[in-house]
Design a protein around this motif. Structure first.
Motif, short mmCIF file in Angstrom:
data_model
loop_
_atom_site.label_atom_id
_atom_site.label_comp_id
_atom_site.label_asym_id
_atom_site.label_seq_id
_atom_site.Cartn_x
_atom_site.Cartn_y
_atom_site.Cartn_z
N SER A 173 0.83 -1.21 0.00
CA SER A 173 0.00 0.00 0.00
C SER A 173 0.86 1.26 0.00
O SER A 173 1.78 1.39 0.80
CB SER A 173 -0.90 0.04 1.23
OG SER A 173 -1.44 1.34 1.34
N THR B 278 -4.60 0.85 6.04
CA THR B 278 -5.43 -0.11 6.78
C THR B 278 -4.84 -1.52 6.65
O THR B 278 -4.87 -2.29 7.59
CB THR B 278 -6.88 -0.11 6.28
OG1 THR B 278 -6.88 -0.27 4.87
CG2 THR B 278 -7.61 1.17 6.63
N SER B 279 -4.28 -1.82 5.47
CA SER B 279 -3.76 -3.18 5.30
C SER B 279 -2.55 -3.41 6.21
O SER B 279 -2.43 -4.48 6.82
CB SER B 279 -3.39 -3.44 3.83
OG SER B 279 -2.58 -2.41 3.33
N ALA C 268 -7.22 -3.00 -1.95
CA ALA C 268 -7.66 -3.25 -3.33
C ALA C 268 -7.50 -1.95 -4.11
O ALA C 268 -7.71 -0.87 -3.57
CB ALA C 268 -9.11 -3.68 -3.35
N CYS D 209 -8.68 -0.69 -7.93
CA CYS D 209 -9.26 -0.91 -9.26
C CYS D 209 -9.24 -2.39 -9.64
O CYS D 209 -8.62 -2.79 -10.62
CB CYS D 209 -8.57 -0.06 -10.30
SG CYS D 209 -8.87 1.67 -9.99
N TYR D 210 -9.87 -3.17 -8.81
CA TYR D 210 -10.11 -4.61 -9.03
C TYR D 210 -8.84 -5.46 -9.05
O TYR D 210 -8.81 -6.55 -9.63
CB TYR D 210 -10.90 -4.85 -10.35
CG TYR D 210 -11.93 -3.80 -10.59
CD1 TYR D 210 -12.82 -3.43 -9.58
CD2 TYR D 210 -12.02 -3.14 -11.82
CE1 TYR D 210 -13.74 -2.44 -9.78
CE2 TYR D 210 -12.96 -2.15 -12.02
CZ TYR D 210 -13.81 -1.80 -11.00
OH TYR D 210 -14.73 -0.81 -11.20
N TYR E 70 -13.25 -1.92 -0.01
CA TYR E 70 -14.60 -1.40 0.26
C TYR E 70 -15.65 -2.46 -0.13
O TYR E 70 -16.83 -2.15 -0.22
CB TYR E 70 -14.85 -0.12 -0.54
CG TYR E 70 -14.12 1.11 -0.03
CD1 TYR E 70 -13.50 1.12 1.22
CD2 TYR E 70 -14.05 2.26 -0.79
CE1 TYR E 70 -12.83 2.23 1.67
CE2 TYR E 70 -13.39 3.38 -0.33
CZ TYR E 70 -12.76 3.36 0.90
OH TYR E 70 -12.09 4.47 1.34
N VAL F 33 -15.69 -4.11 -3.11
CA VAL F 33 -16.03 -4.13 -4.54
C VAL F 33 -15.22 -5.21 -5.24
O VAL F 33 -13.99 -5.09 -5.37
CB VAL F 33 -15.75 -2.75 -5.18
CG1 VAL F 33 -16.12 -2.77 -6.66
CG2 VAL F 33 -16.50 -1.66 -4.46
N GLY G 46 -11.85 -1.52 4.53
CA GLY G 46 -10.79 -0.54 4.34
C GLY G 46 -11.02 0.75 5.10
O GLY G 46 -10.46 1.77 4.74
C1 FMN Z 1 -8.38 4.72 -6.61
C2 FMN Z 1 -8.96 3.70 -5.65
C3 FMN Z 1 -9.38 2.48 -6.16
C4 FMN Z 1 -9.96 1.54 -5.30
N1 FMN Z 1 -10.41 0.36 -5.82
C5 FMN Z 1 -11.06 -0.52 -5.03
C6 FMN Z 1 -11.59 -1.73 -5.56
O1 FMN Z 1 -11.46 -2.04 -6.72
N2 FMN Z 1 -12.25 -2.55 -4.71
C7 FMN Z 1 -12.42 -2.24 -3.39
O2 FMN Z 1 -13.08 -2.99 -2.70
N3 FMN Z 1 -11.89 -1.12 -2.86
C8 FMN Z 1 -11.22 -0.25 -3.64
N4 FMN Z 1 -10.70 0.89 -3.11
C9 FMN Z 1 -10.75 1.10 -1.66
C10 FMN Z 1 -9.43 0.66 -1.03
O3 FMN Z 1 -9.19 -0.68 -1.30
C11 FMN Z 1 -9.44 0.86 0.47
O4 FMN Z 1 -9.42 2.24 0.71
C12 FMN Z 1 -8.25 0.18 1.16
O5 FMN Z 1 -8.48 0.13 2.50
C13 FMN Z 1 -6.95 0.89 0.94
O6 FMN Z 1 -5.95 0.13 1.58
P1 FMN Z 1 -4.72 0.75 2.36
O7 FMN Z 1 -5.30 1.69 3.39
O8 FMN Z 1 -4.04 -0.41 2.96
O9 FMN Z 1 -3.89 1.46 1.36
C14 FMN Z 1 -10.11 1.83 -3.93
C15 FMN Z 1 -9.65 3.07 -3.41
C16 FMN Z 1 -9.08 3.98 -4.27
C17 FMN Z 1 -8.61 5.31 -3.71
#
Ligand code: FMN
Length: 475
Positions: free
Chosen positions: A10, A17-18, A79, A81-82, A114, A116, A144
């Motif tokens: 990350s 969060t991870s 995550a 963008c998938y 989130y 998705v 997240g």
């Molecule tokens: C640009 C962007 C794309 C994301 N794409 C997804 C996604 O495809 N699926 C999902 O469930 N969450 C998605 N999220 C939410 C992140 O996965 C979530 O905020 C996560 O906790 C971030 O992890 P980190 O805090 O460890 O960096 C996205 C967030 C951002 C800003």
């Protein structure tokens, strides 16, 4: 003593969060463990690995060495963008392109999301792990949001995964591979389609002065440069020859586009403008002006290569606010062999979420060269018609699901309220907002510094709680 390696992907560093959950999980590991981050310590948004899949830089070799010396590995990431963040995909692509294989070791995934398409993302990470030789022991999806740092559910998942790793290491259990073995050429982002396939000169000759009678503009966004990628060259030639309209080619490999660093401006700020300054916003403007949009990607790491993903990963605002509803387009994934279909599906998700009317999801995996150019001819002729006759199609499941999730997050936390409020109101999506929360947060979110301080306060508050919680836990 056996060893577990946590590889953190990350760009938000130790406050991601991870990482917070992985740190918690590590307390339940009964063996030595080590954390490595794929970012510079001084700047957690700067990746330490290069984007070139074949480059064997020193830092990459060090990571490989740590992987070779570990008995178990945990992929830790949010995550994006998938899939995983592009910066983590660099590692996958290097390992696959340089033919690494790790036998007799286990891997696991800790993903924060989130919600998705988690299943889809986990399947992809599992595929990569297995193709690299790991036995995949399990995966967890954790919310997240910092509001969930201490939830029973997230803690229970971390404990359960740590327990599985402990038991597997104690008994030297390595889970068998679930996926078929795929030839590396289909997983490597630097092998572009089948060269014999594209060396057959079936692409028609272009005579623009004869048949370019249409007044529409179609943007073809290719991850790789057509001078490096024979598949992309072939497809560009076909599309250009068969369409009545003007084709504008954008080659992401030749553009200055940086990978997303999770600044979240696209979700939280009113303008949705990303913190990174490069060529992305110029291309986004062109998307708004275009009538047709085609995404063309080469497959790598079992998914679309990191070049096109770098661009798509930056479309956070479009993911959140599908504003390309009046456009039509299609997607093509090349060079993925048996995984081509899955790569194309990945691109199809973006079409849906961006709001583009997708008329076809294509791959070169199954067709013969002649057939493939006919498929392209048929599809581009349909695209010309779809733009002229303004074909319409309703949203399908992944797009509907994501929009509902984003809307619910806004309603629950009032968190994205300012960025999305007008868009959702105009589109009549915001049909049950918490009016009080909106009224309180609307002016609050108008000031970026104010908002950032507020976010920091929330995260620090929950981090402190997490630390206290760790101090009271029995292992
Ligand atoms: C640009 C962007 C794309 C994301 N794409 C997804 C996604 O495809 N699926 C999902 O469930 N969450 C998605 N999220 C939410 C992140 O996965 C979530 O905020 C996560 O906790 C971030 O992890 P980190 O805090 O460890 O960096 C996205 C967030 C951002 C800003």
């Amino acid at each position: 003593m056996k060893k577990v390696l946590f590889i953190c992907g990350s760009p938000s560093g130790e406050k991601s969060t991870s990482f917070v959950h992985a740190d918690f999980m590590a307390h339940f590991i009964k063996y030595t463990y080590e954390f490595i981050s794929l970012y510079e310590t001084s700047d957690p948004t700067k990746p330490i690995l290069s984007a070139h899949a074949q480059e064997k830089e020193e830092v990459f070799l060090k990571i490989v060495n740590k992987m070779e010396n570990a008995d178990a590995l945990v992929w830790v990431s949010g995550a994006q963008c998938y899939f995983v963040p592009v910066q983590m995909q660099y590692l996958f692509e290097k390992l696959l392109a340089q033919n690494y294989y790790f036998k007799g070791k286990i891997a696991a995934t800790l993903l924060t999301t989130y919600g998705v398409l988690d299943d889809y993302i986990h399947e992809k990470i599992r595929d990569v792990s297995e193709q690299l030789g790991f036995g995949h022991i399990g995966d967890i999806s954790i919310s997240g949001s910092p509001f969930d740092f201490n939830s029973n559910e997230s803690e229970s998942q971390c404990r359960a995964l740590a327990g599985k790793i402990n038991r597997a290491l104690a008994s030297s259990y390595v889970p068998p591979r679930e996926t078929d073995f795929i030839e590396r050429k289909y997983l490597s982002p630097v092998i572009y389609g089948d060269r014999d396939f594209y060396s057959v000169k079936t692409a028609p000759e272009i005579k623009p002065e004869i048949h370019k009678t249409g007044k529409k503009t179609i943007i073809l966004i290719s991850g790789s440069s057509i001078s490096n990628d024979p598949a992309a060259l072939f497809i560009y030639n076909c599309i250009n020859a068969y369409s009545r309209n003007n084709i504008k080619l954008i080659e992401i490999e030749n553009c200055d586009i940086k990978p997303c660093v999770y600044c979240r401006e696209c979700i939280l700020s009113v303008t949705g403008e990303c913190c990174l300054k490069d060529e992305y916003s110029k291309i986004e403007k062109q998307l708004f002006l275009a009538d047709g949009i085609i995404y063309l990607g080469n497959c790598g790491a079992g998914i679309i290569d990191s070049r096109l993903r770098t661009f798509l990963g930056r479309t956070g605002k479009l993911l959140n606010q599908p504003s390309l509803r009046d456009k039509h387009g299609f997607v093509i994934a090349t060079g993925g062999g048996p995984l081509g279909k899955s790569g194309a599906k990945h691109l199809e998700y973006f079409m849906g979420i961006h709001g583009i009317n997708n008329i076809a999801t294509l791959t070169d995996s199954i067709a013969e060269p002649d057939q493939f150019s006919h498929v392209l001819q048929w599809t581009i002729q349909n695209l010309d018609l779809a733009m002229e006759e303004k074909w319409q199609a309703p949203d399908r499941f992944p797009a509907i699901g994501e929009h509902l999730i984003v809307r619910d997050v806004s309603i629950e936390f009032g968190y994205v309220v300012r960025g999305n409020y007008n868009f959702y109101k105009n589109e009549k999506r915001y049909n049950y907002p918490c009016r009080l929360l909106t009224a309180i947060l609307y002016p609050f979110f108008s000031n970026t510094r104010f908002r950032k301080t507020f976010e920091k306060l929330i995260i620090n508050h929950f981090l402190k709680k997490k630390k206290k919680r760790l101090a009271t836990i029995s292992y």
